[in-house]
Design an enzyme around this catalytic site. Structure first.
Site, PDB file in Angstrom:
ATOM      1  N   ASN A   1       0.840  -1.192   0.000  1.00 33.91           N
ATOM      2  CA  ASN A   1       0.000   0.000   0.000  1.00 33.91           C
ATOM      3  C   ASN A   1       0.876   1.243   0.000  1.00 33.91           C
ATOM      4  OD1 ASN A   1       0.626  -0.726   2.757  1.00 33.91           O
ATOM      5  ND2 ASN A   1      -1.025   0.585   3.497  1.00 33.91           N
ATOM      6  N   ILE A   2       0.396   2.241  -0.723  1.00 34.67           N
ATOM      7  CA  ILE A   2       1.098   3.517  -0.862  1.00 34.67           C
ATOM      8  C   ILE A   2       0.066   4.606  -0.580  1.00 34.67           C
ATOM      9  CG2 ILE A   2       2.408   5.016  -2.413  1.00 34.67           C
ATOM     10  CD1 ILE A   2       2.981   2.390  -4.076  1.00 34.67           C
ATOM     11  N   GLU A   3       0.186   5.209   0.587  1.00 39.41           N
ATOM     12  CA  GLU A   3      -0.823   6.181   0.995  1.00 39.41           C
ATOM     13  C   GLU A   3      -0.526   7.575   0.452  1.00 39.41           C
ATOM     14  OE1 GLU A   3      -2.286   4.129   5.144  1.00 39.41           O
ATOM     15  OE2 GLU A   3      -1.113   5.970   5.262  1.00 39.41           O
TER      16      GLU A   3
ATOM     17  N   GLU B   1      -2.880  -4.965  -3.266  1.00 42.08           N
ATOM     18  CA  GLU B   1      -3.361  -5.900  -4.279  1.00 42.08           C
ATOM     19  C   GLU B   1      -3.420  -5.251  -5.653  1.00 42.08           C
ATOM     20  OE1 GLU B   1      -5.555  -6.732  -0.357  1.00 42.08           O
ATOM     21  OE2 GLU B   1      -4.881  -4.980  -1.485  1.00 42.08           O
TER      22      GLU B   1
ATOM     23  N   CYS C   1      -9.936  -5.485   0.098  1.00 46.31           N
ATOM     24  CA  CYS C   1     -11.143  -4.673   0.239  1.00 46.31           C
ATOM     25  C   CYS C   1     -12.054  -4.899  -0.971  1.00 46.31           C
ATOM     26  CB  CYS C   1     -10.767  -3.199   0.362  1.00 46.31           C
ATOM     27  SG  CYS C   1     -10.181  -2.472  -1.187  1.00 46.31           S
TER      28      CYS C   1
ATOM     29  N   CYS D   1     -10.522  -3.835  -4.354  1.00 44.65           N
ATOM     30  CA  CYS D   1      -9.505  -4.774  -4.839  1.00 44.65           C
ATOM     31  C   CYS D   1     -10.140  -6.091  -5.281  1.00 44.65           C
ATOM     32  CB  CYS D   1      -8.453  -5.010  -3.764  1.00 44.65           C
ATOM     33  SG  CYS D   1      -7.409  -3.558  -3.489  1.00 44.65           S
TER      34      CYS D   1
END
Length: 130
Positions: A42-44, A55, A86, A89
Site C-alpha cells: 500500500n502507498i498512501e 493488491e 477490500c 480490490c
C-alpha cells in the site's frame, strides 16, 4: 509456488509499504499463470482517495507486464491480522480472475478463501453486454 512461499512474498512486500497516515502496512503477492510472482504494497496519499492498495499494485504491475491470468493471491499486514482484500480490490481481481481464485490471508488461524466467497455476484463484462 506453495502457499507458504506466496505468504512470505506478501510479508516481504509489507516492508516496502508507505503508510505514514494509517500506519497500517499491507503487502500482497500474486502468482501468474506462468508461475511469475508480482508483489505490491500500500502507498498512501494525504487525501486517502489517491492511495494505492497492495493488491492493485501487484495486479497492475503484472498486467503492465502482459499477464492476464492469475493462479493465487496472498495478503499480509504488519499486524498479521488476517486482512482480506477490500471491495475495490476484489472487483479488480474479478476483472482478471475466476471465482475459484485462492486468496490466502496471514492471521493467527491462517485463512483461505476464494474470490467468489469474498465477492459473490460480482459485476462482470457480461453485465455490460446486457
Amino acid at each position: 509456488m506453495d502457499r507458504a512461499d506466496l505468504l512470505d512474498a506478501a510479508r516481504e512486500a509489507v516492508e516496502a509499504s508507505y503508510a505514514p497516515y494509517s500506519e497500517y502496512r499491507v503487502g500482497a503477492a500474486i502468482e501468474t499463470a506462468d508461475g511469475s510472482v508480482y508483489t505490491g504494497c500500500n502507498i498512501e496519499n494525504a487525501n486517502y482517495s489517491n492511495s494505492l492498495h497492495a493488491e492493485e499494485v501487484a495486479v497492475g504491475t503484472a498486467v503492465r507486464d502482459g499477464h492476464r491470468e492469475f493462479e493465487q493471491l496472498a495478503v499480509s499486514s504488519d499486524e498479521r491480522d488476517g486482512v482480506t482484500p477490500c471491495g475495490m480490490c476484489r472487483q479488480t481481481l474479478a476483472e482478471f480472475c475466476d471465482d475459484d481464485l485462492p486468496i490466502y490471508t496471514d492471521g493467527p488461524d491462517g485463512g483461505a478463501y476464494t474470490l467468489g466467497e469474498l465477492l459473490p455476484d460480482t459485476i462482470t463484462t457480461e453485465h455490460l453486454d446486457r
